[in-house]
Structures are given as C-alpha cells and as structure tokens.
Design a protein around this motif. Sequence first.
Motif, PDB file in Angstrom:
ATOM      1  N   GLU A   6      26.814   7.416 -36.865  1.00 17.87           N
ATOM      2  CA  GLU A   6      26.079   7.367 -35.591  1.00 17.87           C
ATOM      3  C   GLU A   6      25.419   6.013 -35.380  1.00 17.87           C
ATOM      4  OE1 GLU A   6      26.209   9.367 -33.237  1.00 17.87           O
ATOM      5  OE2 GLU A   6      26.909  11.247 -34.109  1.00 17.87           O
ATOM      6  N   PHE A   7      24.897   5.435 -36.440  1.00 20.10           N
ATOM      7  CA  PHE A   7      24.224   4.148 -36.302  1.00 20.10           C
ATOM      8  C   PHE A   7      25.189   3.037 -35.917  1.00 20.10           C
ATOM      9  CE2 PHE A   7      20.339   5.058 -39.238  1.00 20.10           C
ATOM     10  CZ  PHE A   7      19.944   6.042 -38.348  1.00 20.10           C
ATOM     11  N   SER A   8      26.415   3.108 -36.427  1.00 18.82           N
ATOM     12  CA  SER A   8      27.389   2.057 -36.117  1.00 18.82           C
ATOM     13  C   SER A   8      28.102   2.314 -34.800  1.00 18.82           C
ATOM     14  CB  SER A   8      28.423   1.939 -37.246  1.00 18.82           C
ATOM     15  OG  SER A   8      29.133   3.150 -37.400  1.00 18.82           O
ATOM     16  N   ASN A   9      28.294   3.605 -34.466  1.00 14.12           N
ATOM     17  CA  ASN A   9      28.995   3.935 -33.218  1.00 14.12           C
ATOM     18  C   ASN A   9      28.463   5.261 -32.682  1.00 14.12           C
ATOM     19  OD1 ASN A   9      30.853   3.791 -31.130  1.00 14.12           O
ATOM     20  ND2 ASN A   9      32.468   4.809 -32.311  1.00 14.12           N
ATOM     21  N   PRO A  10      27.260   5.247 -32.063  1.00 15.43           N
ATOM     22  CA  PRO A  10      26.620   6.495 -31.625  1.00 15.43           C
ATOM     23  C   PRO A  10      27.427   7.246 -30.577  1.00 15.43           C
ATOM     24  CG  PRO A  10      25.464   4.577 -30.752  1.00 15.43           C
ATOM     25  CD  PRO A  10      26.454   4.062 -31.734  1.00 15.43           C
ATOM     26  N   ASN A  11      27.543   8.576 -30.745  1.00 18.82           N
ATOM     27  CA  ASN A  11      28.289   9.369 -29.753  1.00 18.82           C
ATOM     28  C   ASN A  11      27.386   9.671 -28.552  1.00 18.82           C
ATOM     29  OD1 ASN A  11      26.905  11.969 -29.976  1.00 18.82           O
ATOM     30  ND2 ASN A  11      27.835  12.141 -32.004  1.00 18.82           N
ATOM     31  N   PRO A  12      27.960  10.097 -27.438  1.00 21.81           N
ATOM     32  CA  PRO A  12      27.187  10.300 -26.199  1.00 21.81           C
ATOM     33  C   PRO A  12      26.006  11.263 -26.363  1.00 21.81           C
ATOM     34  CG  PRO A  12      29.528  10.290 -25.701  1.00 21.81           C
ATOM     35  CD  PRO A  12      29.415  10.260 -27.193  1.00 21.81           C
ATOM     36  N   GLU A  13      26.186  12.360 -27.111  1.00 18.81           N
ATOM     37  CA  GLU A  13      25.095  13.324 -27.287  1.00 18.81           C
ATOM     38  C   GLU A  13      23.917  12.703 -28.037  1.00 18.81           C
ATOM     39  OE1 GLU A  13      24.836  16.287 -25.888  1.00 18.81           O
ATOM     40  OE2 GLU A  13      26.716  15.759 -24.889  1.00 18.81           O
ATOM     41  N   PHE A  14      24.238  11.888 -29.029  1.00 27.14           N
ATOM     42  CA  PHE A  14      23.208  11.189 -29.795  1.00 27.14           C
ATOM     43  C   PHE A  14      22.432  10.244 -28.882  1.00 27.14           C
ATOM     44  CE2 PHE A  14      21.740   7.772 -32.631  1.00 27.14           C
ATOM     45  CZ  PHE A  14      21.198   8.494 -33.689  1.00 27.14           C
ATOM     46  N   VAL A  15      23.148   9.496 -28.064  1.00 28.45           N
ATOM     47  CA  VAL A  15      22.516   8.536 -27.141  1.00 28.45           C
ATOM     48  C   VAL A  15      21.680   9.272 -26.093  1.00 28.45           C
ATOM     49  CG1 VAL A  15      22.946   6.758 -25.397  1.00 28.45           C
ATOM     50  CG2 VAL A  15      24.320   6.811 -27.499  1.00 28.45           C
ATOM     51  N   LYS A  16      22.230  10.369 -25.556  1.00 23.68           N
ATOM     52  CA  LYS A  16      21.503  11.124 -24.529  1.00 23.68           C
ATOM     53  C   LYS A  16      20.180  11.668 -25.066  1.00 23.68           C
ATOM     54  CE  LYS A  16      25.388  12.774 -21.703  1.00 23.68           C
ATOM     55  NZ  LYS A  16      26.189  13.963 -21.336  1.00 23.68           N
ATOM     56  N   TYR A  17      20.181  12.125 -26.288  1.00 26.38           N
ATOM     57  CA  TYR A  17      18.957  12.680 -26.878  1.00 26.38           C
ATOM     58  C   TYR A  17      17.816  11.671 -26.812  1.00 26.38           C
ATOM     59  CZ  TYR A  17      15.631  14.332 -30.316  1.00 26.38           C
ATOM     60  OH  TYR A  17      14.461  14.724 -30.937  1.00 26.38           O
ATOM     61  N   PHE A  18      18.110  10.424 -27.174  1.00 24.91           N
ATOM     62  CA  PHE A  18      17.059   9.405 -27.168  1.00 24.91           C
ATOM     63  C   PHE A  18      16.795   8.872 -25.765  1.00 24.91           C
ATOM     64  CE2 PHE A  18      18.475   9.314 -31.588  1.00 24.91           C
ATOM     65  CZ  PHE A  18      17.257   9.408 -32.235  1.00 24.91           C
ATOM     66  N   ALA A  19      17.839   8.767 -24.959  1.00 32.05           N
ATOM     67  CA  ALA A  19      17.665   8.244 -23.599  1.00 32.05           C
ATOM     68  C   ALA A  19      16.728   9.144 -22.790  1.00 32.05           C
ATOM     69  CB  ALA A  19      19.024   8.124 -22.914  1.00 32.05           C
ATOM     70  N   LYS A  20      16.862  10.449 -22.979  1.00 28.67           N
ATOM     71  CA  LYS A  20      16.017  11.391 -22.227  1.00 28.67           C
ATOM     72  C   LYS A  20      14.550  11.299 -22.617  1.00 28.67           C
ATOM     73  CE  LYS A  20      19.620  14.810 -21.279  1.00 28.67           C
ATOM     74  NZ  LYS A  20      20.137  16.176 -21.582  1.00 28.67           N
ATOM     75  N   GLN A  21      14.276  10.766 -23.813  1.00 30.59           N
ATOM     76  CA  GLN A  21      12.891  10.618 -24.258  1.00 30.59           C
ATOM     77  C   GLN A  21      12.182   9.464 -23.545  1.00 30.59           C
ATOM     78  OE1 GLN A  21      12.137  13.117 -26.498  1.00 30.59           O
ATOM     79  NE2 GLN A  21      14.333  13.582 -26.338  1.00 30.59           N
ATOM     80  N   VAL A  22      12.975   8.512 -23.035  1.00 27.37           N
ATOM     81  CA  VAL A  22      12.362   7.312 -22.441  1.00 27.37           C
ATOM     82  C   VAL A  22      12.733   7.104 -20.969  1.00 27.37           C
ATOM     83  CG1 VAL A  22      12.242   6.136 -24.669  1.00 27.37           C
ATOM     84  CG2 VAL A  22      14.286   5.847 -23.260  1.00 27.37           C
ATOM     85  N   TYR A  23      13.695   7.886 -20.473  1.00 27.99           N
ATOM     86  CA  TYR A  23      14.148   7.722 -19.080  1.00 27.99           C
ATOM     87  C   TYR A  23      14.025   9.067 -18.381  1.00 27.99           C
ATOM     88  CZ  TYR A  23      16.946   6.008 -15.163  1.00 27.99           C
ATOM     89  OH  TYR A  23      17.386   5.600 -13.911  1.00 27.99           O
TER      90      TYR A  23
END
Length: 355
Positions: free
Chosen positions: A181-198
């Motif tokens: 995930e750290f080298s190539n994060p999948n969409p669900e991983f990215v969405k989890y963090f994006a929703k915390q700040v956007y």
Amino acid sequence: MDFKDSIYQLSNRVEKLKDSICTEEATKNAFIMPFINSLGYDVFNPLEVVPEMTCDIGTKKGEKVDYAIMKDGSPILLIECKHWTQNLTLNDNQLLRYFHVSKAKFGLLTNGIVYKFYTDLIEPNIMDKKPFLEIDITDIKDNQIEELKKFHKSYFDIDRILSSASELKYTGELKTLLAAEFSNPNPEFVKYFAKQVYDSIITAKLLEEFTDLTKRSIASYINDLISERLKSAMQTEDAEAKDITVISEEQQDSKIITTEEEIESYMVVKAILRSVTDVSRIVYRDAQTYFAILFDNNNRKPICRMYFNGNKKYIATFDENKKETKNEISSLDDIYNYSKELIDIISIYDKKQEE
C-alpha cells in the motif's frame, strides 16, 4: 560459538558454496544438515534426527519425510528439503500430508536458503498453508535469529513457540500488505484518508490527486520518523559516551572491567529464573577474578559466578552449604544446562527466608 555466530557462519557458507551445489542431496549435506546441527541436534543420532522417516498415509505406504527431529521418541519437527534453486510451494506438498498423520506440531519446508516454518493455527492437525515464520539464511535479521533460537534443542518449548506463532504470522502478512500500500496505494486506501481531510465528494480526478498526495505523505512521514530516530540515537550515544567515560575512570581505579559477555550471562541467568522469582531480586557484582550473580544483592546469597577471564569459561554453582562447583562451558548457551542448579539455590534461599 554461540547460536547467533553459528547462524551467521552458516549464512556465509551458503553464499560461498551454493553455486557449486548441483543436487538436492548435496543441498541437504552442505546446507540443511549443518542448519539442523546449529539447532543443537546431532544429525547422526537417530534418537534426535531421523532421516527418511516413513509416514504411511492412508493407502500410500512407505512415503518418507526427509528429516524428523525427535524428542522423547516422538517427532516434533518434520523437514522436507528441496534443491536450493527450487521455489518452495506448499500446494499438494508431501509436508501437508505428513503433518496430518504425525504427532509433530511443526513443519519446515526448505531449500537450504529459505526456511518456512508451519503449524496448525487455523485448524487443529491441519497444517496452515501459510508459514508463521519465513527466513532467508543469506539475509537473516537479528529478530529472526531470536525466533529461530526457540527451535534450538536447549530452548525448545511447544507452548512458547505457539504463543508467538500467531503474532509472527499475522504481523508478517500485515507488513507485506502495508509495504504494498505504501508503494502503490489502492483506491480504497486512498479514499479512507482523503475523506478525513476533504469534506466534499471524492471524484476520479481528486482520487488521482490524493493518490499522489498519499504516497508523498507516507514517504515524508517515514523520513521524519527516521530523522527523529537518528536524532534520538545520537543524543543517547552522547549520553552513553559520557557515562562510559565515568565508568572507565572508575574501572581503571578499581581494575575491574565488566565485559559485554558477562552482562549477557547475567541476562541468561535472569531469563532462567524469571519463572520462579522476581528478577529485580537478581543482581550482579563484578570482581577482579570473577563475575558474581547474587540474590537480594546479598553476598551471602550467591546464585552463581562466571569465570571468563582465562582461556576457558566456567560457571560456578552453589549448593545449600554454599559449596562452589565450577563447570566448564563452551558458550553462553551452555548456562541453560545448569538451570536446575540455579533454580534449586533460589528455592533454598526462599525457604530459609520463610523459616
């Protein structure tokens, strides 16, 4: 030679010899038998190691496992070997079938370089398809050596290994997932963090932007962690250097030098006695001719003494009359051979205190 040294020696041996090993049998002789030997087992003693042990499986008679490590007449570790160039896959592997019909609690699949340890965490008597411990002998880490040491003849304890097997297995798998995930994060991983700040909807375009931001944020955070660790380590080293200077001056005055090996022996004794007493009651005092380990910081309650200043090493144990018996040892691991004497003397002191 202690256990860690023997494993590093084997690692160097594998690196030097592997290109000249042409058969599976040569792999066993050059790599796997020395590995078994490093675990404290005599490969030529059939009471400890049985080569080609027969495992009858249903209608299949005469099937053999390459090695079985024995204890009290029963197998405790089944080992299947491959040539060092072969990939280790467990699909329809003989080890799975052997495990099911054997009393052994652990299975090992190896090509002499990679060692995969299995047990039955998911379903009793059915070997898991994923190892709980995987080691590359040519790139072994100190923490892996400590886990491997649990399989040594002197320390082997089924319950102790099983208690850490589950944690090892799942932390290993989680580390692999996190690395991916750290080298190539999948969409669900990215969405989890994006929703915390956007606060608004995450569109496809925003998801692409946040994917790049997430990767950079992870890299930045890891760099910050490393920088903090380095800074902390440097501060610790500075403080330790000052302490060492003071200690060195004191030791020069007293002509007493406490070695790292003596401190390690003290840690071994504490590990042995941890199950029978509060280890805070076990202390050491160094002298010019020996290193003493005492109970309750009392010279009249010696637990043992280490004599490491000469060409040979000795551990001295004590009986109830304070009679000292010196025993030669070849490595710190040999201290475990005197566990009974160490535990007995603690029992004697505790009993006298109660009286």
